[in-house]
Write an enzyme that holds these catalytic residues in place. Structure first.
Site, mmCIF file in Angstrom:
data_model
loop_
_atom_site.group_PDB
_atom_site.id
_atom_site.type_symbol
_atom_site.label_atom_id
_atom_site.label_comp_id
_atom_site.label_asym_id
_atom_site.label_seq_id
_atom_site.Cartn_x
_atom_site.Cartn_y
_atom_site.Cartn_z
ATOM 1 N N LYS A 16 -15.607 7.124 120.965
ATOM 2 C CA LYS A 16 -16.190 6.123 120.063
ATOM 3 C C LYS A 16 -16.289 4.786 120.788
ATOM 4 C CE LYS A 16 -12.244 3.645 119.318
ATOM 5 N NZ LYS A 16 -12.046 2.235 119.725
ATOM 6 N N MET A 100 -7.674 7.519 129.576
ATOM 7 C CA MET A 100 -6.687 7.036 128.616
ATOM 8 C C MET A 100 -6.505 5.531 128.767
ATOM 9 S SD MET A 100 -3.863 10.138 128.590
ATOM 10 C CE MET A 100 -3.746 10.361 130.367
ATOM 11 N N GLY A 107 -7.344 10.098 122.555
ATOM 12 C CA GLY A 107 -6.231 10.797 121.932
ATOM 13 C C GLY A 107 -6.427 10.990 120.443
ATOM 14 N N SER A 109 -9.318 11.123 118.876
ATOM 15 C CA SER A 109 -10.386 12.094 118.678
ATOM 16 C C SER A 109 -9.880 13.514 118.904
ATOM 17 C CB SER A 109 -11.550 11.793 119.626
ATOM 18 O OG SER A 109 -12.642 12.636 119.357
ATOM 19 N N ASP A 141 -7.043 5.307 114.253
ATOM 20 C CA ASP A 141 -8.413 5.735 114.554
ATOM 21 C C ASP A 141 -8.700 7.179 114.157
ATOM 22 O OD1 ASP A 141 -9.058 3.284 115.605
ATOM 23 O OD2 ASP A 141 -8.957 3.902 117.703
#
Length: 293
Positions: A16, A100, A107, A109, A141
């Site tokens: 995203k 990362m 992570g 997602s 998220d």
């Protein structure tokens, strides 16, 4: 994606972007109140799930710096098992592509894809609302990826309304630094008093400029990250000569939007040697949207 009664292969976990990110205050529980627009990308990790009848949950491949017991994917699977009481288990393989500590939601997602895929593989038939609630306990998220549509986000990021965004290509450049989100949120120089905006404000700007909402908003975390990480500042300075750009999330990735892949690739060709980048396409919906209702 390949689906059988015993496995789900090639399940996407898309990245995203935060097209803007405003921090409007700090809540009584210590979390930050924010506003953002989340954009899904046709770029991400890939997960494979194989059914186990013995109830065990296993991650089958090692991921550098991420022990199995703390991996959000494993935690998501165990949470779903505990909440539903299913006796089934799963083997999980993860193909990591997203860097990362880059603000791309990798992570989170991965965890959302796990919730959606196991909802299907374990035949749980949980609603999207229920999966979003479970996802919020894993990270702010995660509900967005379960929600599965580009969204105007408020609260800590869990209050989501779908928003129609134009089709675009993005050049995403990721400096070789890992930015810890918690450290940026706790930094004393972070401003937490942005005036609230409305979804109407954002959409009005979109209608004026389908290429990039450059005059709309900002990322309130960007000045803090730039002050701490010279590599991020360097990327933003490079983009100043090429295209309007902005950091996503708490960094370190920086992105610019283009109306065609040719424009994005032309900009990418100008990057200094050795910089990590990707040209990616926007998505309207999550590839696993149908795995919850």
């Amino acid at each position: 994606m390949i689906e059988t009664t015993e496995s789900l292969r090639d399940c996407p976990a898309p990245a995203k972007l935060n097209l803007f990110l405003h921090i409007t205050g700090r809540r009584p529980d210590g979390y930050h109140a924010l506003q953002s627009v989340f954009q899904l990308l046709d770029w991400g990790d890939t997960l494979h799930f194989t059914l186990r009848a013995d109830g065990e949950i296993r991650r089958r491949n090692a991921i550098a710096g991420v022990p199995e017991e703390s991996d959000l994917v494993v935690r998501a699977a165990k949470l779903l098992k505990a909440q539903t009481g299913t006796r089934l288990g799963v083997d999980i393989d993860i193909e990591k592509r997203l860097p990362m500590g880059a603000g791309l939601g990798g992570g989170s997602s991965d965890a959302a894809t796990t919730l959606l895929a196991l909802n299907r593989l374990w035949k749980l038939r949980l609603s999207r609302e229920t999966l979003c609630s479970l996802g919020l306990t894993l990270g702010a998220d995660v509900p967005f990826f379960v929600f599965g549509r580009n969204a105007f986000a408020e609260g800590v990021g869990e209050a989501l309304r779908p928003v129609a965004l134009p089709s675009r290509y993005f050049l995403v450049v990721t400096p070789k630094v890992h930015v810890p989100t918690a450290a940026i949120f706790s930094d004393k120089s972070l401003t937490r008093n942005s005036e609230p905006v409305t979804i109407t404000d954002f959409l009005a700007q979109q209608s004026c400029d389908a290429r990039w909402p450059d005059s709309f908003g900002r990322n309130d975390m960007q000045p803090v990250v730039v002050g701490k990480y010279a590599e991020v500042a360097q990327v933003l300075e490079w983009f100043d000569r090429v295209a309007p750009a902005r950091m996503t999330g708490s960094g370190s990735s920086v992105f610019a939007a283009f109306t065609s892949i040719a424009e994005a690739e032309a900009a990418q060709a100008k990057l200094p040697a050795g910089w990590t980048s990707a040209v990616v396409r926007s998505l309207d919906t999550h590839p696993l949207l149908a795995f919850a209702s």
